[in-house]
Design an enzyme around this catalytic site. Structure first.
Site, PDB file in Angstrom:
ATOM      1  N   CYS A 249      39.312  44.445  37.317  1.00  0.00           N
ATOM      2  CA  CYS A 249      40.422  44.928  37.993  1.00  0.00           C
ATOM      3  C   CYS A 249      40.823  46.337  37.746  1.00  0.00           C
ATOM      4  O   CYS A 249      40.124  47.369  38.182  1.00  0.00           O
ATOM      5  CB  CYS A 249      41.577  44.186  37.253  1.00  0.00           C
ATOM      6  SG  CYS A 249      43.144  44.038  38.345  1.00  0.00           S
TER       7      CYS A 249
ATOM      8  N   HIS B 169      39.388  38.677  38.888  1.00  0.00           N
ATOM      9  CA  HIS B 169      39.313  38.123  37.779  1.00  0.00           C
ATOM     10  C   HIS B 169      38.463  37.041  37.331  1.00  0.00           C
ATOM     11  O   HIS B 169      38.582  36.080  37.881  1.00  0.00           O
ATOM     12  CB  HIS B 169      40.825  37.730  37.181  1.00  0.00           C
ATOM     13  CG  HIS B 169      41.754  38.957  37.093  1.00  0.00           C
ATOM     14  ND1 HIS B 169      42.078  39.487  35.739  1.00  0.00           N
ATOM     15  CD2 HIS B 169      42.489  39.692  37.958  1.00  0.00           C
ATOM     16  CE1 HIS B 169      43.038  40.245  35.735  1.00  0.00           C
ATOM     17  NE2 HIS B 169      42.929  40.753  37.153  1.00  0.00           N
TER      18      HIS B 169
ATOM     19  N   GLU C 274      37.393  35.465  34.577  1.00  0.00           N
ATOM     20  CA  GLU C 274      38.089  34.740  33.822  1.00  0.00           C
ATOM     21  C   GLU C 274      39.207  33.861  34.294  1.00  0.00           C
ATOM     22  O   GLU C 274      39.417  32.815  33.768  1.00  0.00           O
ATOM     23  CB  GLU C 274      38.395  35.203  32.538  1.00  0.00           C
ATOM     24  CG  GLU C 274      39.975  35.961  32.966  1.00  0.00           C
ATOM     25  CD  GLU C 274      40.261  36.938  33.691  1.00  0.00           C
ATOM     26  OE1 GLU C 274      41.213  37.154  33.844  1.00  0.00           O
ATOM     27  OE2 GLU C 274      39.259  37.645  33.980  1.00  0.00           O
TER      28      GLU C 274
END
Length: 373
Positions: free
Chosen positions: A266, A350, A352
């Site tokens: 990001c 992202h 995760e």
């Protein structure tokens, strides 16, 4: 007794609803998130500093709030907009309602307005500054406050939310269903330094899951200080604000490239692009949600990804400097970069998730493989 609240945008558009959370007034950039769940992870993501988050899914609050679902120790979003607020959570893990959670953290919310109309307006006219108020001020006065507020361009918010002192993180992902506490990693394969531009806790958990003991350092840490720690790799985290405004970050990362494997997510991805001599720009309304389709140009596979960003990398500015590895299938924007000679790669989305799909979690393993190689 429920108080009337108003959301006023900088372009003069207003919406009426009911106040929840903290009563009062808040100013921020009004953005929207298309996730159907995970509002607590969203609110506590430091990337939302200075933003009022509109949730497109109509009902929020039905799972309440619990400390285990926080990405940081407190909410970083300054306001929340929902269509319908569930007053009582229906979730065995909930420790308090969303309303009580926002009250406790002094975050203002507004419910009962037409979020579909609001989101369509933001898609047409772009994300913009706005004010949520339950103070009874006129629409004209609130609009003027929104207009006079500083937008996201040119703001270095990452340095402000970064840790002030280094710390070590060695806890793997917890099992939230069993309730057992995660035990520290005993024999780490890798020592990783993570730049905190506003990182999410789940990123650290996933790094530990692939064998990393992570030393988190402030955003202002120099390349020499990092290299003196002799890390196996460097991680560039997510964060809020304008990547081009993060003081010295591009020069620091440029000094690290080629000396140690680097993985950016990001804001970290955008800073890596700037370090390579590229450019970034403010998007019309950004990507925020858990349903963004991304194509991996190296494999041809499509991943459904979680995203949260209002700036993007200009692909034309990176010709001959990096390989574009991923693109967004909705608008063609850059979603991933690689610099093989420097053992560096980054993604705009992202991996995760938290909340969101798990399609891209393999990227943490790719980072570990790069360090092992």
């Amino acid at each position: 007794m429920t108080k009337r609240a108003v959301l006023a945008l900088a372009d003069g558009t207003t919406f009426e609803g009911r106040a929840f959370g903290a009563v009062g007034e808040t100013v921020g950039e009004v953005v929207f998130n298309t996730s159907m769940f995970g509002y607590q992870e969203i609110l506590t993501d430091p990337s939302y500093v200075g933003q009022i988050v509109t949730m497109t899914y109509p009902e929020m609050g039905n799972v309440g709030a619990t400390p285990e679902d926080e990405e940081a120790g407190k909410p970083h979003a300054v306001g929340m907009v929902v269509r319908a607020l569930a007053s009582q959570p229906s979730n065995w893990r909930a420790q308090e309602s969303l309303d009580a959670y926002l009250k406790r953290h002094n975050v203002a919310g507004i419910e009962g307005l037409d979020t579909r109309r609001l989101v369509r307006h933001l898609r047409t006219h772009g994300a913009q500054m706005g004010v949520i108020s339950s103070e009874g001020l006129s629409a004209a006065a609130l609009t003027e406050r929104a207009r006079s507020a500083h937008g996201m361009e040119g703001l270095d918010l990452a340095t402000g939310v970064s840790t002030k002192t280094p710390y070590v993180f060695d806890l793997p992902s917890p099992d939230v269903f069993s309730g057992q506490r995660a035990q520290p990693l005993k024999d780490p394969r890798f020592e990783v330094v993570a730049y905190d531009y506003g990182l999410k806790k789940s990123m650290l958990h996933f790094l530990v899951d692939v064998g990393c003991r992570v030393t988190v350092v402030p955003a202002t840490t120099t390349a020499d200080e990092v290299l003196a720690r002799k890390p196996h790799g460097v991680f560039l985290a997510n964060g809020p604000g304008d990547p081009a405004a993060v003081k010295g970050a591009d020069r620091t990362v440029a000094a690290l490239l080629g000396k140690v494997p680097v993985f950016g997510i990001c804001l970290g991805h955008q800073i890596m692009a700037l370090a390579l001599g590229g450019r970034t720009y403010k998007m019309k309304f950004g990507h925020r949600g858990g349903n963004q389709p991304v194509k991996d140009l190296t494999t041809g596979k499509v991943e459904i990804t979680a995203q949260n960003h209002g700036f993007a990398v200009d692909d034309a500015s990176l010709k001959g400097k990096a390989v574009v590895t991923h693109i967004n299938l909705n608008d063609g924007t850059v979603e991933g970069l690689a610099v093989p000679d420097a053992r560096a790669f980054s993604v705009q989305y992202h991996p995760e998730a938290s909340p969101g799909p798990h399609d891209a979690r393999y990227l943490f393993g790719r980072f570990a493989k790069l360090m092992a190689g």
